[in-house]
Scaffold this active site. Structure first.
Site, PDB file in Angstrom:
ATOM      1  CB  CYS A  40      -6.009  -8.997 -10.782  1.00 39.10           C
ATOM      2  SG  CYS A  40      -5.252  -8.842  -9.192  1.00 39.10           S
ATOM      3  CB  CYS A  81      -1.800  -2.137   1.437  1.00 39.47           C
ATOM      4  SG  CYS A  81      -2.788  -3.114   2.589  1.00 39.47           S
ATOM      5  CB  CYS A 128       1.408  -8.820   4.339  1.00 43.25           C
ATOM      6  SG  CYS A 128      -0.313  -8.713   4.873  1.00 43.25           S
ATOM      7  CB  CYS A 136      -0.143 -12.301  -6.270  1.00 42.15           C
ATOM      8  SG  CYS A 136      -1.798 -12.712  -6.647  1.00 42.15           S
TER       9      CYS A 136
HETATM   10  N1  SAH Z   1      -5.135  -7.166   0.557  1.00 41.94           N
HETATM   11  C1  SAH Z   1      -5.810  -8.302   0.061  1.00 41.94           C
HETATM   12  C2  SAH Z   1      -5.858  -8.383  -1.446  1.00 41.94           C
HETATM   13  C3  SAH Z   1      -4.638  -7.972  -2.216  1.00 41.94           C
HETATM   14  S1  SAH Z   1      -3.250  -9.030  -2.118  1.00 41.94           S
HETATM   15  C4  SAH Z   1      -5.214  -9.576   0.646  1.00 41.94           C
HETATM   16  O1  SAH Z   1      -4.166  -9.510   1.258  1.00 41.94           O
HETATM   17  O2  SAH Z   1      -5.849 -10.612   0.502  1.00 41.94           O
HETATM   18  C5  SAH Z   1      -3.727 -10.442  -3.081  1.00 41.94           C
HETATM   19  C6  SAH Z   1      -3.023 -11.714  -2.716  1.00 41.94           C
HETATM   20  O3  SAH Z   1      -1.631 -11.682  -3.079  1.00 41.94           O
HETATM   21  C7  SAH Z   1      -3.053 -12.012  -1.236  1.00 41.94           C
HETATM   22  O4  SAH Z   1      -3.334 -13.353  -0.971  1.00 41.94           O
HETATM   23  C8  SAH Z   1      -1.642 -11.672  -0.844  1.00 41.94           C
HETATM   24  O5  SAH Z   1      -1.276 -12.237   0.382  1.00 41.94           O
HETATM   25  C9  SAH Z   1      -0.858 -12.193  -2.013  1.00 41.94           C
HETATM   26  N2  SAH Z   1       0.509 -11.709  -2.083  1.00 41.94           N
HETATM   27  C10 SAH Z   1       1.004 -10.550  -1.586  1.00 41.94           C
HETATM   28  N3  SAH Z   1       2.337 -10.462  -1.840  1.00 41.94           N
HETATM   29  C11 SAH Z   1       2.689 -11.575  -2.523  1.00 41.94           C
HETATM   30  C12 SAH Z   1       3.913 -12.036  -3.083  1.00 41.94           C
HETATM   31  N4  SAH Z   1       5.022 -11.308  -3.028  1.00 41.94           N
HETATM   32  N5  SAH Z   1       3.899 -13.226  -3.722  1.00 41.94           N
HETATM   33  C13 SAH Z   1       2.753 -13.938  -3.829  1.00 41.94           C
HETATM   34  N6  SAH Z   1       1.565 -13.552  -3.325  1.00 41.94           N
HETATM   35  C14 SAH Z   1       1.525 -12.371  -2.676  1.00 41.94           C
HETATM   36 FE1  SF4 Z   2      -2.092  -5.240   2.042  1.00 34.53          FE
HETATM   37 FE2  SF4 Z   2      -1.174  -7.535   3.063  1.00 34.53          FE
HETATM   38 FE3  SF4 Z   2      -2.919  -7.597   1.007  1.00 34.53          FE
HETATM   39 FE4  SF4 Z   2      -0.381  -6.714   0.641  1.00 34.53          FE
HETATM   40  S1  SF4 Z   2      -1.033  -8.787   1.189  1.00 34.53           S
HETATM   41  S2  SF4 Z   2      -2.239  -5.759  -0.141  1.00 34.53           S
HETATM   42  S3  SF4 Z   2       0.032  -5.681   2.614  1.00 34.53           S
HETATM   43  S4  SF4 Z   2      -3.283  -6.818   3.092  1.00 34.53           S
END
Ligand code: SAH
Ligand code: SF4
Length: 368
Positions: free
Chosen positions: A109, A116, A120, A343
């Site tokens: 990964c 970022c 989110c 993640c």
């Molecule tokens: N920016 C990209 C890739 C990195 S995040 C994206 O958002 O897809 C990788 C994955 O982890 C994404 O699906 C994201 O929403 C998820 N993720 C982020 N924070 C998390 C958390 N606290 N618990 C579980 N999954 C999370």
């Molecule tokens: Fe960025 Fe959202 Fe992916 Fe986190 S989950 S890395 S804030 S795009």
């Protein structure tokens, strides 16, 4: 990050640019392929050891070029075999890479940005804000490190069989550096991975999903997390710019360009926020009869965040409902709990790093 020098950094260059470089120093373009094999397939970063290049060329490379690998700050080994590395980004924030071994594959990964900008609501990387894009060298360097450090599987295959862009950052917001990395991952002169084994995960930058379909059609995962715009606006703010309908249309275009290859939709399970059966029904209605799979991710908590993980039972019911509606739905297993490698937990600040540095030795000793 490497120290600034006048030397050309050859790490992360796509084949065409590497060929141009060799031509610019009076060499034949095929030297690029030789160099790629040394660096990516044999894990050799020292020009002096590249024995099928003439001594003269090795000298020339030494004086004019470098392979700028990031500095490893820390390696943590979890009791379950998960490995996490922290690399210095030179800006006070570290970048994280995680290896997750399973019986039939090994998934790496990787991170694409320092922090970022997309913010989110449930993500530790988002909470730390955006610092900068990683260069192609810094992204492929994460793969190089893992590939050179991890022992091969008992059948002789490389430890890493799959790459997912699910570490820190939004890969489609660093498109310029993403593409050369994808090229190297699938190139027969570099890592030679099948396109199906390389997954770009995005929170939904629609224009770049369309571009990616043409530039490098690897597997696509989309962070959906909510089945309606009202909720998704709150959880994934980029939704205000690219609402669900536009996002899904771009996904179906992507899938159609590649013989209906499935798109994975990630859905983080947040207690009492997006985890009811009504949400499951709304989600099923969006994805029914489409080339879609759903991957439910139990929320991983981190300091300073209010969300809670849905119970195992709620997640099971949600998954069952999706399956009853004919969707392929799985739930992600959480790994590397003891080293915060899951993640959304990747935040890698310097202050954390100093704290975990002390913990690191203990973890390593515990697993021998
Ligand atoms: N920016 C990209 C890739 C990195 S995040 C994206 O958002 O897809 C990788 C994955 O982890 C994404 O699906 C994201 O929403 C998820 N993720 C982020 N924070 C998390 C958390 N606290 N618990 C579980 N999954 C999370
Ligand atoms: Fe960025 Fe959202 Fe992916 Fe986190 S989950 S890395 S804030 S795009």
């Amino acid at each position: 990050m490497t120290e600034a020098t006048n030397k050309k950094n050859l790490l992360g260059l796509p084949q065409s640019e590497l060929e141009q470089f060799f031509v610019s120093i009076g060499e034949k373009p095929f030297r690029a392929r030789q160099l790629m094999q040394w660096v990516y397939q044999r894990g050799v970063a020292d020009f002096a050891r590249m024995s099928d290049l003439s001594l003269k060329l090795r000298e020339k490379l030494k004086s004019s070029a470098e392979l700028g690998l990031s500095k490893e700050e820390l390696r943590q080994d979890s009791a379950d075999g998960t490995v996490k590395w922290l690399f210095s980004s030179g800006s006070g924030q570290a970048v994280e890479t995680v290896f997750i071994p399973e019986a039939s594959r090994g998934t790496l990964c990787i991170s694409s940005q320092v922090g970022c900008a997309l913010d989110c609501a449930f993500c530790a990387t988002g909470a730390q804000g955006f610092n900068r894009n990683l260069s192609a060298a810094e992204i492929i360097g994460q793969v190089w490190h893992a590939m050179t450090q991890l022992p091969r599987r008992p059948n002789g295959d490389a430890a890493v069989s799959n790459i997912v862009f699910m570490g820190m950052g939004e890969p489609l917001a660093n498109y310029r550096n993403l593409i050369p990395v994808l090229e190297l991952l699938v190139s027969d002169w570099a890592y030679g991975l099948s396109r199906r084994r390389v997954t770009v995960s995005t929170s939904g930058i629609v224009s770049n999903i369309d571009k990616l379909a043409d530039d490098c059609n690897v597997a696509l995962a989309v962070s959906l997390h909510a089945p309606n715009d009202e909720l998704r606006n709150r959880l994934v703010p980029i939704n205000k710019m690219h609402p669900i309908r536009d996002l899904l249309d771009s996904c179906w275009r992507y899938a159609a360009k590649h013989s209906n290859r499935f798109i994975t939709f990630e859905y983080v399970m947040l207690r009492d926020v997006n985890d009811s059966l009504e949400h499951a029904d709304q989600l099923a209605a969006l994805l029914e009869n489409k080339p879609a799979k759903v991957n439910l991710i139990p929320f991983n908590s981190f300091k300073g965040n209010e969300f809670k993980r849905s119970s195992a039972e709620t997640i099971r019911h949600f998954q069952d409902r999706l399956r009853e509606r004919g969707l392929v739905a799985t739930t992600r297993k959480t790994r590397g709990d003891d080293i915060d490698a899951a993640c959304g937990q990747l935040a890698g600040k310097v202050s954390d790093r100093v704290r975990t540095r002390l913990g690191e030795k203990k973890v390593r000793l515990a697993v021998g």
